[in-house]
Every structure is written in C-alpha cells, then in structure tokens.
Design an enzyme around this catalytic site. Structure first.
Site, PDB file in Angstrom:
ATOM      1  N   ASP A   1       7.414  -9.137  -0.390  1.00  0.00           N
ATOM      2  CA  ASP A   1       8.471  -9.076  -2.019  1.00  0.00           C
ATOM      3  C   ASP A   1       8.900  -7.502  -2.130  1.00  0.00           C
ATOM      4  O   ASP A   1       9.869  -7.503  -2.496  1.00  0.00           O
ATOM      5  CB  ASP A   1       7.449  -9.747  -2.339  1.00  0.00           C
ATOM      6  CG  ASP A   1       7.261 -10.758  -2.711  1.00  0.00           C
ATOM      7  OD1 ASP A   1       7.046 -11.888  -1.601  1.00  0.00           O
ATOM      8  OD2 ASP A   1       6.873 -11.567  -4.682  1.00  0.00           O
TER       9      ASP A   1
ATOM     10  N   ASP B   1       1.622 -10.017   2.349  1.00  0.00           N
ATOM     11  CA  ASP B   1       2.403 -10.872   1.341  1.00  0.00           C
ATOM     12  C   ASP B   1       3.021  -9.573   0.615  1.00  0.00           C
ATOM     13  O   ASP B   1       3.957 -10.141  -0.212  1.00  0.00           O
ATOM     14  CB  ASP B   1       1.489 -11.398   0.241  1.00  0.00           C
ATOM     15  CG  ASP B   1       2.145 -12.230  -0.593  1.00  0.00           C
ATOM     16  OD1 ASP B   1       3.078 -12.766  -0.781  1.00  0.00           O
ATOM     17  OD2 ASP B   1       0.898 -12.274  -1.147  1.00  0.00           O
TER      18      ASP B   1
ATOM     19  N   ASP C   1      -0.978   2.494   0.326  1.00  0.00           N
ATOM     20  CA  ASP C   1      -0.283   2.258  -0.424  1.00  0.00           C
ATOM     21  C   ASP C   1       0.934   3.384  -0.232  1.00  0.00           C
ATOM     22  O   ASP C   1       1.906   3.656  -0.934  1.00  0.00           O
ATOM     23  CB  ASP C   1      -1.155   3.174  -1.945  1.00  0.00           C
ATOM     24  CG  ASP C   1      -2.180   4.047  -0.629  1.00  0.00           C
ATOM     25  OD1 ASP C   1      -2.356   4.000   0.302  1.00  0.00           O
ATOM     26  OD2 ASP C   1      -3.249   5.292  -1.401  1.00  0.00           O
TER      27      ASP C   1
ATOM     28  N   LYS D   1      -5.773  -0.075   4.801  1.00  0.00           N
ATOM     29  CA  LYS D   1      -6.830   0.717   4.358  1.00  0.00           C
ATOM     30  C   LYS D   1      -7.826   1.092   4.682  1.00  0.00           C
ATOM     31  O   LYS D   1      -9.050   0.688   4.251  1.00  0.00           O
ATOM     32  CB  LYS D   1      -7.213  -0.018   3.334  1.00  0.00           C
ATOM     33  CG  LYS D   1      -7.338   0.639   1.498  1.00  0.00           C
ATOM     34  CD  LYS D   1      -6.208   1.646   0.633  1.00  0.00           C
ATOM     35  CE  LYS D   1      -6.698   2.208  -0.358  1.00  0.00           C
ATOM     36  NZ  LYS D   1      -6.038   3.067  -0.735  1.00  0.00           N
TER      37      LYS D   1
ATOM     38  N   TYR E   1      -8.007 -14.429   2.133  1.00  0.00           N
ATOM     39  CA  TYR E   1      -6.855 -15.490   1.181  1.00  0.00           C
ATOM     40  C   TYR E   1      -7.723 -16.857   1.447  1.00  0.00           C
ATOM     41  O   TYR E   1      -8.018 -17.535   1.326  1.00  0.00           O
ATOM     42  CB  TYR E   1      -5.804 -15.690   2.113  1.00  0.00           C
ATOM     43  CG  TYR E   1      -4.744 -15.664   1.725  1.00  0.00           C
ATOM     44  CD1 TYR E   1      -4.507 -14.218   0.834  1.00  0.00           C
ATOM     45  CD2 TYR E   1      -3.254 -16.189   0.848  1.00  0.00           C
ATOM     46  CE1 TYR E   1      -3.172 -13.530   0.137  1.00  0.00           C
ATOM     47  CE2 TYR E   1      -2.252 -15.264   0.287  1.00  0.00           C
ATOM     48  CZ  TYR E   1      -2.047 -14.291   0.133  1.00  0.00           C
ATOM     49  OH  TYR E   1      -1.343 -13.957  -0.339  1.00  0.00           O
TER      50      TYR E   1
HETATM   51  C1  IPM Z   1       4.042 -15.903   0.659  1.00  0.00           C
HETATM   52  C2  IPM Z   1       3.607 -16.743  -0.913  1.00  0.00           C
HETATM   53  C3  IPM Z   1       1.921 -17.435  -0.976  1.00  0.00           C
HETATM   54  C4  IPM Z   1       1.446 -16.493  -0.112  1.00  0.00           C
HETATM   55  C5  IPM Z   1       2.037 -18.165  -2.042  1.00  0.00           C
HETATM   56  C6  IPM Z   1       2.143 -18.880  -3.130  1.00  0.00           C
HETATM   57  C7  IPM Z   1       0.326 -18.954  -1.757  1.00  0.00           C
HETATM   58  O1  IPM Z   1       3.494 -15.632  -2.158  1.00  0.00           O
HETATM   59  O2  IPM Z   1       4.105 -17.123   1.498  1.00  0.00           O
HETATM   60  O3  IPM Z   1       4.436 -14.947   0.194  1.00  0.00           O
HETATM   61  O4  IPM Z   1       0.493 -15.618  -1.088  1.00  0.00           O
HETATM   62  O5  IPM Z   1       0.948 -16.362   1.327  1.00  0.00           O
HETATM   63 MN    MN Z   2       4.411 -14.123  -1.348  1.00  0.00          MN
END
Ligand code: IPM
Ligand code: MN
Length: 354
Positions: free
Chosen positions: A250, A246, A222, A190, A142
């Site tokens: 999700d 990240d 993975d 990884k 990042y």
């Molecule tokens: C998160 C979001 C952010 C990230 C984006 C919006 C830049 O997806 O906080 O998980 O990737 O960190």
């Molecule tokens: Mn995210």
C-alpha cells in the site's frame, strides 16, 4: 489460443473494474485471434448475502476448472463496523488464496513519467523507481493457529507461524524474478524481534547459495517503510512475509501516484490469480469513478504470465500508458476529471482495437 477464465468481480467497485478488464480481454481476443471464455462466480460479501458463505464450494470448483482467475475486490463497510460478525467477506479471500495454494503474490511498482506529479513525493525521489514486492500470501499471522479470544473474552491473540518450506518456495520465486531484473533481493523482516523473521533470514540465506549472481541484503520492516518513500530507487525485488507485504505494498501506491494503478499476480503450484492490489472502495461503488487500470494491468499480467502472450500483454500496457499520458484518467489521478471508469476502459479498448 483458447482459454477459459474464472471471473470473480466481488464487492464494491469490483464489478465495474472487472467489466472493463473483460472488455479489454475481449478486444485482445478479437485483435489477435484468441478465444477467451469467462465463468463468473461469487466471492465476498455478495456471496455471504446470497448463500451465507464468502467462498462457496461452487466458486472454488470454478477456479480449479479454469485456466486462470481474474478477481476484483472484496469488502463491505457493514462488516468493517461490526467486529462481532462471525462470517466476514475477507475470510472468503483468505480461504481462496489458501485453498488454491497461491503462496507468492507479485506486486510490481514503476511510476509513469507523465504521472510523477501525482505522487505526493518529490519527482526526483520517485522518477526511475522500478521494483516488485514478492509477498508471501498463504502463511504468517493471516493464517497461524492458535488465534481467537480467551474464555472471558478480554484477551485476543493471533499467531505468526512459518515453516522453512513455506519460506523456501517463495524465496525461489523472488530470486528467479531478480535474475530477470537487476539481480538484487532485499529481504524485509523484523529479525531483531521476531522468531519467524530469524527463520526467514536463515532460510533465505540458504536458498541464496543457489543464486550466486543475485545480491541479497536484509532490512528491518520499519526501516524499509521509510526507505520506500525516501529512496524507492534502491529496491529491485523486495521479498517479505504476508503482513509486511500487505502494508508495504500500500505504501508503494504513494510512489506510483495512485493505488488504482497497481496490479498483482498470485502464483501457486498450478493455479494463478490476477487482482488489483486496492480494495473494494465502497464509497465509489456504482458511481463510475473507480480507476479500472489496476485491474486492466492485472489482466495484462494474466496474458503474459499465465498464457505466455507477451505481445498482447505489452499492447495492453502501452494502451494504459497512452491513456495516462493523454490525461484520460479517473479522478484519483486528475481531480475533477471528466473521465469515469467506463470511459477510461473504452479508451483503452479502442486503442487495442485500432
Ligand atoms: C490485499 C488486501 C487483503 C489483504 C484484505 C482485503 C484481506 O488488503 O490484498 O492487500 O490483507 O491481503
Ligand atoms: Mn492490502
């Protein structure tokens, strides 16, 4: 207790969900005799629109001067679909994390019993899961340099860079959480491919020597993605770098039944920020549809972790559980639900007040 909170609603559904979290904080203040004041500031696309900068200096100063920061979401489709845009809302979020030194992001996952059917996974796999993702937040791909394009513009590159020190400090956070939980840390990396991952393994092993009571294991990312949906109960504390954290966090939204329920806390040397893990969900903006619970639970993390108000935090969590158990949920959980963002927030506020 008197606390001054920086409030950064941001874009998309941000302002609506933040309004409900602030209403909950007000209800807590009233019931428990605290005084919370709020300083609002801009971040993301709305800040670009008003002053050309997604993280204005004024917003940074507000964050630095407050006791804690409550943040909604950022992002706007007009930038997602324009790869040539020089200034992007996400840059605001990343600069904020970096400038406030928020290196450790904690994302807890624990499905509600009453919501097991909301997960596309079989109940038996999901029931009883209880883990946290400790995501490194200010390093890796990042932020690494160099990044960009070659002169001809036909090649692009990002760099994944980690120092030992960056790995050490977030590892301590993960081990300390493990001590308060089931005492197991899984480092997700990884290391079979990436040099940074090998530095992670080496460093985390060293840090582990001072946490003898915690079990440490290692998993390739993975494989971890597969395990998270096939055997989520195996995890206690997942420690991982920025990008893997990240993606995996999700995935964890699938276990909980909705990403709209997942809060997070970010810690640094002397600042802390609380935000839902979901994004700005522009399709729902202004429609009173978004689930406010992730943001309300983020406010509960603020009460507990930033202000030491555990009783107040559990009152908020219990009120959220009750709303969920009673079916007072937005449409991400109950399709066609008659409850919108405001109604869910109000229901939670009423429980805290009563
Ligand atoms: C998160 C979001 C952010 C990230 C984006 C919006 C830049 O997806 O906080 O998980 O990737 O960190
Ligand atoms: Mn995210």
């Amino acid at each position: 207790m008197k606390k001054n909170i920086a409030v950064l609603p941001g874009d998309g559904i941000g302002p609506e969900i933040i309004a409900q979290a602030v209403a909950v904080l007000d209800a807590v203040a009233e019931r428990y005799g605290h005084q919370f004041t709020y300083e609002y500031a801009q971040i993301g696309a709305c800040a670009i629109d008003s002053c050309g900068d997604p993280y204005p200096q004024k917003t940074h100063e507000t964050c630095m001067n407050c006791d804690a920061i409550l943040f909604g979401s950022i992002g706007d489709p007009k930038y997602d679909n324009d790869p040539s845009a020089k200034v992007r809302p996400e840059q605001g979020l990343l600069r904020m994390r970096k400038n406030l030194g928020l290196y450790a992001n904690i994302r807890p996952v624990k499905p509600y019993d009453s919501l097991l059917d909301a997960s596309p996974l079989k109940n038996g796999r999901v029931a009883g899961s209880d883990f946290i993702v400790v995501r490194e937040l200010t390093g890796g791909i990042y932020f690494g340099e160099p990044r960009g394009r070659n002169e001809a513009g036909d090649k692009a590159f990002d760099s994944c860079v980690y120092s030992k020190e960056e790995i050490e400090r977030v590892s301590h956070v993960a081990f300390r959480y493990a001590l308060r939980r089931r005492r197991k840390v899984t480092l997700v990396d990884k290391a079979n491919v990436l040099a940074t991952s090998r530095l992670w393994r080496e460093t985390v092993k060293e840090v582990h020597t001072t946490y003898k009571d915690v079990e440490l294991d290692f998993m390739f990312v993975d494989n971890a993605a597969m395990k998270m949906v096939s055997n989520p109960k195996d995890f206690d504390v997942i420690l991982t770098e920025n990008m893997f954290g990240d993606i995996l966090s999700d995935v964890s939204g699938v276990i909980n039944g909705s990403i709209g329920l997942l809060p997070s806390a970010s810690f640094g040397k002397d600042r802390s920020l609380f935000e839902p893990i979901h994004g700005s969900y522009p399709q729902a903006a202004g429609k009173d549809k978004a689930n406010p619970i992730a943001t309300i639970l983020s406010a509960a993390m603020m009460l507990e972790d930033a202000f030491g108000l555990s009783e107040e935090a559990s009152a908020v969590r219990q009120a959220c559980s009750k709303a969920i158990a009673e079916g007072v949920c937005t449409e991400d959980i109950i399709p066609g639900s008659m409850y919108g963002t405001k109604a869910v927030g109000q229901y939670i506020v009423d429980i805290i007040r009563s």
